[in-house]
Scaffold this active site. Sequence first.
Site, short mmCIF file in Angstrom:
data_model
loop_
_atom_site.label_atom_id
_atom_site.label_comp_id
_atom_site.label_asym_id
_atom_site.label_seq_id
_atom_site.Cartn_x
_atom_site.Cartn_y
_atom_site.Cartn_z
N LYS A 35 0.85 -1.20 0.00
CA LYS A 35 0.00 0.00 0.00
C LYS A 35 0.89 1.24 0.00
O LYS A 35 2.09 1.14 0.23
CB LYS A 35 -0.91 -0.03 1.24
CG LYS A 35 -0.16 0.04 2.55
CD LYS A 35 -1.10 -0.19 3.74
CE LYS A 35 -0.33 -0.20 5.04
NZ LYS A 35 -1.16 -0.65 6.17
N TYR A 257 15.16 30.29 8.02
CA TYR A 257 13.90 30.86 8.50
C TYR A 257 13.87 30.89 10.03
O TYR A 257 14.27 29.92 10.67
CB TYR A 257 12.72 30.01 8.02
CG TYR A 257 12.38 30.23 6.57
CD1 TYR A 257 11.94 31.46 6.11
CD2 TYR A 257 12.49 29.18 5.67
CE1 TYR A 257 11.62 31.64 4.77
CE2 TYR A 257 12.18 29.35 4.33
CZ TYR A 257 11.75 30.59 3.89
OH TYR A 257 11.43 30.75 2.58
#
Length: 362
Positions: A35, A257
Amino acid sequence: MSRPIRALINCAALQHNFSVIRSHVGQSRIMAVVKADAYGHGLLRTARALDAADGFAVLELEAAIQLREAGFRQPVLLLEGFFSTEEIEVIRHYGLSTVIHCHEQLSMLLAHKETEKPDIFLKINTGMNRLGFKPEEGSSALRKLRQSCPNTNITLMTHFACADDLLETSHVEQQLNGFSLLQQKQKADIPRTLANSAAILHYPGTHADWVRPGIILYGASPLPDKTGIELGLRPVMTLTSRIIAVQHLEPSDRLGYGGSFVASQPIRVGVVAAGYADGYPRHAPTGTSVLVNGQRTRLIGRVSMDMLTVDLSGIPEAAAGSPVTLWGEGLPVEEVARSAQTISYELLAALSPRVQTVSLNC
Ligand SMILES: *Cc1c(COP(=O)(O)O)cnc(C)c1O
């Protein structure tokens, strides 16, 4: 030249891990859980490398059809089953197997006119409390299925909540007991599947007819205190990139940042082409391990969308173009995950489609 970030997918490592699983489970059949695009490793590439698997498990009908159209003949199981009556017809057409986990699905299947039904994995909720019939409802669901579709193959299935935690053996045992009771009430011997990766490693008594390994196929550990390497597995995905710029910070210079990292001494900083839009965890803090030129160093400052920054103090020869490993060979993904307060599953499955993958030994 394109942006240098790559996910190298080593099919030889996949096959090695599969053989480790085989050695744990003996005669039990192995349903490879592929999956989430094979936990980020690429559905078809992974399935081809694991052609020796006895079956595959996916979530989306589209993924199951892709496997069939690529020529895979093994059982392909839909882990959440179907969502409409029309899908039952598609499932039958492609010869897929389906989970049935709720009354709605059971009614849709029983109302479905075709006499030939898909193979069914009847999911029993023994304590995970997400999907499945309670053990006491399981018997009546089984009875209805047997009456309406006597020729249909039925496998009983359950899923463990705590098989990865050795302090929770009693929870696993509770789940096992609920499952055994249901089993004992049945006159016939019904095939069973219980074990995920953690149970494959820890609870040989749960191997039964089918095991359902996911994370260990990809070489990562389901256990919090061990890496895949320590379990004899090999990492399949190595996320690599390169340094694209070098900066020299002076004391009190701030980085990136928020300026959260402040240099306390002169420091060389490598800017790496990898960010959270590639799937690298934004929450990885300063100190998270990174390899530059094969040498271990640390992430510093905040991870941004397309870049992250690393400490080059101990690696004087590192320069623009130097190779960087973010996880994989030489740096267990579990270690990066732990540092970012998540699990390897999330990092692997969140690999961004914008990262080019390269097959090795496939
Ligand atoms: C994802 C999944 C697995 C595989 O789990 P791992 O911990 O990766 O081995 C097994 N069974 C079911 C039902 C799943 O959804």
